[in-house]
Design an enzyme around this catalytic site. Structure first.
Site, PDB file in Angstrom:
ATOM      1  N   LYS A  84       0.780  -1.371  -0.767  1.00 12.74           N
ATOM      2  CA  LYS A  84      -0.030  -0.250   0.191  1.00 12.74           C
ATOM      3  C   LYS A  84       0.919   1.014  -0.271  1.00 12.74           C
ATOM      4  O   LYS A  84       0.524   2.371  -1.041  1.00 12.74           O
ATOM      5  CB  LYS A  84      -0.802   0.326   1.180  1.00 12.74           C
ATOM      6  CG  LYS A  84      -2.399  -0.710   1.561  1.00 12.74           C
ATOM      7  CD  LYS A  84      -3.037  -1.020   2.195  1.00 12.74           C
ATOM      8  CE  LYS A  84      -3.538  -1.101   2.676  1.00 12.74           C
ATOM      9  NZ  LYS A  84      -4.683  -1.317   3.907  1.00 12.74           N
TER      10      LYS A  84
ATOM     11  N   ASP B 214      -9.126   2.302   5.514  1.00  9.39           N
ATOM     12  CA  ASP B 214      -9.247   0.064   5.828  1.00  9.39           C
ATOM     13  C   ASP B 214     -10.249  -0.053   4.674  1.00  9.39           C
ATOM     14  O   ASP B 214     -11.059   0.616   3.911  1.00  9.39           O
ATOM     15  CB  ASP B 214     -10.183   0.239   7.360  1.00  9.39           C
ATOM     16  CG  ASP B 214     -10.536  -0.566   7.380  1.00  9.39           C
ATOM     17  OD1 ASP B 214      -9.705  -1.748   7.952  1.00  9.39           O
ATOM     18  OD2 ASP B 214     -12.005  -1.502   8.189  1.00  9.39           O
TER      19      ASP B 214
ATOM     20  N   PHE C 136      -3.669  -9.847  -4.439  1.00  6.98           N
ATOM     21  CA  PHE C 136      -3.491 -10.086  -2.566  1.00  6.98           C
ATOM     22  C   PHE C 136      -5.259 -10.511  -2.951  1.00  6.98           C
ATOM     23  O   PHE C 136      -6.378 -10.361  -3.708  1.00  6.98           O
ATOM     24  CB  PHE C 136      -3.006  -9.559  -2.213  1.00  6.98           C
ATOM     25  CG  PHE C 136      -3.713  -7.984  -1.602  1.00  6.98           C
ATOM     26  CD1 PHE C 136      -3.917  -7.196  -2.564  1.00  6.98           C
ATOM     27  CD2 PHE C 136      -4.352  -8.111  -0.591  1.00  6.98           C
ATOM     28  CE1 PHE C 136      -4.279  -5.761  -2.536  1.00  6.98           C
ATOM     29  CE2 PHE C 136      -4.982  -6.854  -0.795  1.00  6.98           C
ATOM     30  CZ  PHE C 136      -5.151  -5.631  -1.401  1.00  6.98           C
TER      31      PHE C 136
ATOM     32  N   ARG D 196      -9.592   1.401  -3.831  1.00  8.78           N
ATOM     33  CA  ARG D 196      -8.511   2.119  -3.324  1.00  8.78           C
ATOM     34  C   ARG D 196      -7.468   3.299  -3.883  1.00  8.78           C
ATOM     35  O   ARG D 196      -7.804   4.300  -3.148  1.00  8.78           O
ATOM     36  CB  ARG D 196      -7.272   1.379  -3.088  1.00  8.78           C
ATOM     37  CG  ARG D 196      -6.518   1.411  -1.396  1.00  8.78           C
ATOM     38  CD  ARG D 196      -5.631   0.542  -1.133  1.00  8.78           C
ATOM     39  NE  ARG D 196      -5.595  -0.319  -1.535  1.00  8.78           N
ATOM     40  CZ  ARG D 196      -5.936  -1.838  -1.727  1.00  8.78           C
ATOM     41  NH1 ARG D 196      -6.628  -1.882  -0.440  1.00  8.78           N
ATOM     42  NH2 ARG D 196      -6.097  -3.218  -2.115  1.00  8.78           N
TER      43      ARG D 196
HETATM   44  P1  IMP Z   1      -6.884  -3.545   4.184  1.00  3.52           P
HETATM   45  O1  IMP Z   1      -7.938  -2.840   5.329  1.00  3.52           O
HETATM   46  O2  IMP Z   1      -6.113  -3.101   3.369  1.00  3.52           O
HETATM   47  O3  IMP Z   1      -5.625  -4.544   5.149  1.00  3.52           O
HETATM   48  O4  IMP Z   1      -7.779  -5.347   3.774  1.00  3.52           O
HETATM   49  C1  IMP Z   1      -8.369  -5.860   4.725  1.00  3.52           C
HETATM   50  C2  IMP Z   1      -8.623  -7.201   3.340  1.00  3.52           C
HETATM   51  O5  IMP Z   1      -9.535  -7.027   3.232  1.00  3.52           O
HETATM   52  C3  IMP Z   1      -7.231  -7.642   3.061  1.00  3.52           C
HETATM   53  O6  IMP Z   1      -6.586  -8.564   3.677  1.00  3.52           O
HETATM   54  C4  IMP Z   1      -8.046  -8.474   1.568  1.00  3.52           C
HETATM   55  O7  IMP Z   1      -8.520 -10.144   2.638  1.00  3.52           O
HETATM   56  C5  IMP Z   1      -9.243  -7.819   1.320  1.00  3.52           C
HETATM   57  N1  IMP Z   1      -8.879  -6.578   0.260  1.00  3.52           N
HETATM   58  C6  IMP Z   1      -8.897  -5.086   0.333  1.00  3.52           C
HETATM   59  N2  IMP Z   1      -8.180  -4.943  -0.989  1.00  3.52           N
HETATM   60  C7  IMP Z   1      -8.717  -5.449  -1.806  1.00  3.52           C
HETATM   61  C8  IMP Z   1      -8.021  -5.601  -2.709  1.00  3.52           C
HETATM   62  O8  IMP Z   1      -7.723  -5.143  -3.592  1.00  3.52           O
HETATM   63  N3  IMP Z   1      -8.076  -7.035  -3.308  1.00  3.52           N
HETATM   64  C9  IMP Z   1      -8.185  -8.491  -2.932  1.00  3.52           C
HETATM   65  N4  IMP Z   1      -8.640  -8.031  -1.843  1.00  3.52           N
HETATM   66  C10 IMP Z   1      -8.462  -6.789  -1.212  1.00  3.52           C
END
Ligand code: IMP
Length: 192
Positions: free
Chosen positions: A13, A68, A148, A177
């Site tokens: 990120k 988040d 991912f 994002r």
């Molecule tokens: P975080 O809050 O951005 O860390 O995302 C939390 C979780 O949402 C990650 O561990 C993924 O399982 C899922 N996630 C968030 N963004 C993505 C993405 O762009 N592709 C796939 N999974 C995502």
């Protein structure tokens, strides 16, 4: 030069954010003396983004933002939602999360879902929120090896390949994002 702290230890990120927020100095958690993991116990994406940004703000009083994100599946009443990262339990495992999701979606015809990213920016002591979404649907098998999380089972609207079959540049361009970050960037440019 405008300085902001990004409240995340996720290297992927951080890299993406540097690319999008060119022209800004983005500091990491270590730069402001935070080495511990920041608690994330909220019930919504907004709660969690605020919790992370505010944790840093309380320590350094600086301009800071946190994000988040997660996957929201309509037929599963919004699951995995804020629990996306640990849907199948601890330790975090992307493959197990996908397997659980596909199992829960067996026989369900409404496959619609979206990724959401919520950014909380604390700027000059005030909170601002920016949201990005990408709509799509969940397929019943895994396709592709990029990305991912749930990327191998998510096809965004207007495409016929999964996020995991896209090259990084395309995914980053259309991602939840990126949409949230672009909104924050626009806001920050207006403050300059
Ligand atoms: P975080 O809050 O951005 O860390 O995302 C939390 C979780 O949402 C990650 O561990 C993924 O399982 C899922 N996630 C968030 N963004 C993505 C993405 O762009 N592709 C796939 N999974 C995502």
């Amino acid at each position: 030069m405008f300085e902001l702290v990004f409240a995340s230890a996720n290297q992927g990120k951080i890299k993406e954010i540097h690319k999008i927020l060119d022209g800004f100095v983005i500091k990491g958690l270590r730069d402001v003396g935070i080495n511990e993991e920041i608690p994330e116990t909220g019930q919504t994406f907004f709660d969690n983004a605020f919790q992370k940004a505010n944790y840093v703000y309380q320590k350094c009083g600086c301009n800071v933002f946190a994000d988040d994100s997660g996957l929201v599946v309509n037929a599963l009443n919004g699951e995995p939602g804020v629990h996306s990262a640990i849907y199948a339990g601890y330790p975090k495992n992307d493959l197990k999360n996908i397997q659980l999701l596909l199992q829960k979606m067996q026989g369900i015809s409404d496959r619609s879902a979206y990724f959401i990213s919520v950014i909380c920016l604390i700027y000059q002591g005030k909170e601002y929120y920016f949201e990005g979404r990408v709509n799509g649907h969940i397929i019943d098998e895994m396709r592709g090896s990029n990305g991912f999380g749930y990327d191998p089972v998510f096809i965004p609207d207007g495409y016929n390949i999964t996020f995991a079959e896209m090259d990084n540049d395309l995914k980053n361009k259309i991602s939840h994002r990126n949409k949230a970050l672009e909104k924050m960037k626009e806001f920050l440019i207006q403050q300059k």
